[in-house]
Write an enzyme that holds these catalytic residues in place. Sequence first.
Site, mmCIF file in Angstrom:
data_model
loop_
_atom_site.group_PDB
_atom_site.id
_atom_site.type_symbol
_atom_site.label_atom_id
_atom_site.label_comp_id
_atom_site.label_asym_id
_atom_site.label_seq_id
_atom_site.Cartn_x
_atom_site.Cartn_y
_atom_site.Cartn_z
ATOM 1 N N ASN A 1 0.827 -1.201 0.000
ATOM 2 C CA ASN A 1 0.000 0.000 0.000
ATOM 3 C C ASN A 1 0.866 1.257 0.000
ATOM 4 O OD1 ASN A 1 0.299 1.341 2.836
ATOM 5 N ND2 ASN A 1 0.275 -0.862 3.169
ATOM 6 N N TYR B 1 -5.634 5.626 11.813
ATOM 7 C CA TYR B 1 -5.711 6.633 10.748
ATOM 8 C C TYR B 1 -6.742 7.700 11.103
ATOM 9 C CZ TYR B 1 -2.794 4.014 7.490
ATOM 10 O OH TYR B 1 -1.735 3.395 6.873
ATOM 11 N N LYS C 1 0.090 1.115 16.400
ATOM 12 C CA LYS C 1 0.615 2.340 15.776
ATOM 13 C C LYS C 1 -0.531 3.231 15.337
ATOM 14 C CE LYS C 1 2.874 2.590 11.578
ATOM 15 N NZ LYS C 1 3.967 2.165 10.698
ATOM 16 N N LYS D 1 -1.491 7.308 13.464
ATOM 17 C CA LYS D 1 -1.007 8.420 12.642
ATOM 18 C C LYS D 1 -0.944 9.699 13.457
ATOM 19 C CE LYS D 1 -0.534 5.863 9.129
ATOM 20 N NZ LYS D 1 0.822 5.574 8.648
ATOM 21 N N ASP E 1 3.299 7.738 13.680
ATOM 22 C CA ASP E 1 3.816 7.825 12.310
ATOM 23 C C ASP E 1 3.357 9.134 11.664
ATOM 24 O OD1 ASP E 1 4.646 7.448 9.727
ATOM 25 O OD2 ASP E 1 3.510 5.602 9.380
ATOM 26 N N GLU F 1 7.937 7.796 13.959
ATOM 27 C CA GLU F 1 8.234 7.345 12.586
ATOM 28 C C GLU F 1 8.137 8.460 11.551
ATOM 29 O OE1 GLU F 1 6.065 3.814 11.504
ATOM 30 O OE2 GLU F 1 6.001 4.359 9.377
ATOM 31 N N GLU G 1 10.595 3.495 4.948
ATOM 32 C CA GLU G 1 9.626 2.834 4.068
ATOM 33 C C GLU G 1 9.585 3.465 2.681
ATOM 34 O OE1 GLU G 1 6.007 3.891 6.468
ATOM 35 O OE2 GLU G 1 5.240 4.555 4.541
ATOM 36 N N ASP H 1 10.982 -1.653 2.684
ATOM 37 C CA ASP H 1 9.939 -2.615 2.300
ATOM 38 C C ASP H 1 10.300 -3.173 0.929
ATOM 39 O OD1 ASP H 1 7.654 -3.874 1.343
ATOM 40 O OD2 ASP H 1 6.304 -2.210 1.796
ATOM 41 N N HIS I 1 7.984 -2.089 6.530
ATOM 42 C CA HIS I 1 6.655 -1.545 6.233
ATOM 43 C C HIS I 1 5.893 -2.530 5.354
ATOM 44 C CE1 HIS I 1 4.273 0.547 3.042
ATOM 45 N NE2 HIS I 1 3.834 1.295 4.037
ATOM 46 N N GLU J 1 5.391 -5.353 10.041
ATOM 47 C CA GLU J 1 4.162 -4.594 10.250
ATOM 48 C C GLU J 1 2.949 -5.466 9.949
ATOM 49 O OE1 GLU J 1 3.996 -0.984 7.895
ATOM 50 O OE2 GLU J 1 2.445 -0.151 9.201
ATOM 51 N N TYR K 1 -1.519 -4.836 9.271
ATOM 52 C CA TYR K 1 -2.688 -3.946 9.287
ATOM 53 C C TYR K 1 -3.914 -4.825 9.514
ATOM 54 C CZ TYR K 1 0.476 -1.032 6.409
ATOM 55 O OH TYR K 1 1.536 -0.345 5.900
#
Length: 389
Positions: free
Chosen positions: A55, A156, A182, A184, A213, A239, A265, A292, A322, A341, A343
């Site tokens: 992504n 996010y 983690k 944002k 991040d 980050e 990343e 990554d 990442h 990582e 998600y």
Amino acid sequence: MSVRILDVREITQPISSPIRNAYIDFTRMTTSLVAVVTDAVRDGRRVVGYGFNSNGRYGQGGLIRERFAPRILEADPASLLDDAGANLDPDRIWAAMMQNEKPGGHGERSVAVGTIDMAVWDAVAKIAGQPLFRLLAERHGVQADPRVFVYAAGGYYYPGKDFSQLRAEMRSYLDRGYTVVKMKIGGEPIDQDRARIEAVLTEIGSQARLAVDANGRFDLETAIAYAKMLRAYDLFWYEEAGDPLDYQLQAALAEFYPNPMATGENLFSHQDSRNLLRHGGMRPDRDWLQFDCALSYGLCEYQRTLKAVRDAGWSPRRCIPHGGHQMSLNIAAGLGLGGNESYPDLFQPYGGFPDGVRVEDGHITMPDLPGIGFEGKSDLFRVMRALAE
Ligand SMILES: O=C([O-])CC(=O)C(=O)O
Ligand SMILES: [Mg+2]
């Protein structure tokens, strides 16, 4: 017994969602899915290797179809084999893809090549009848460790998300076994971000650690202002504070932030990674490297990056890539990275683990599936098979 690549197929698929980090939203995010179709047969099935890009960068159909797939398909098939002639040689395929490409300027090209490279390694491990992490460990003369640290990335910004939703999201990661989460930062004013961080820290208490991040959003002044705010908390890492290629900013920030930082990343070659290690003031005793492979020319190149990491006096344990894909899980288990990582709720079906794999105390255990292990993740394999069959 020789092996031939019969076809390299690509399809660009949406991985869109209404989320936003400090730099981009994901409402139009796509990924390239690639199938490398071979004439090898294992367990009565044709061997097909699969790959996709991480992504954050978009699908690479144009580059793959116009340059990189044709170079593989036009190469002398014998030139793509290993010395024994029994399997494909990823480095030779990589060299075929990169012929007539100038050095430097590592951008989208690295994503296209990394996506195909993932599919090549998947095919190679399947032809060898091994999980990729075991094949890698064997080739490097090291012991594989199927237990891999994983952390939950999320937190996010998205429309209507309030503190209670943010806390509930983080709670759900703890409930699923994660010990590091983690979120944002940098997408709202600093006081608002501070309140979000405090809300999350209140929620997770001593059950987990928090990483933040900024997605490369800050200039030096803002990065320092955040560093002064963040250093009051015992964060897992801070980050990508500034532009990924601004090594001086990263180095200057270390003066203001004694706790762990992470970045990398958006560095797409071993040369760029080496420059970060030379000039970015990163500290091998506490900081983290997030290169990554799926964005940066694949595992052939990532092995050169790991050499640059070691040559600079770092341990591969400081690498936590990442991207949240199974390719990096294999590299972590096979070559001794610090983890990967994950998600848990995003970018599906591409991210995550094979079915039945659970996170326990912040770690997963790799099952012994041939190749990268995509066949073990039914929702993902359904889309993959549709491309190759
Ligand atoms: O939001 C993104 O672009 C993803 C990202 O930075 C990460 O996973 O670290
Ligand atoms: Mg990031």
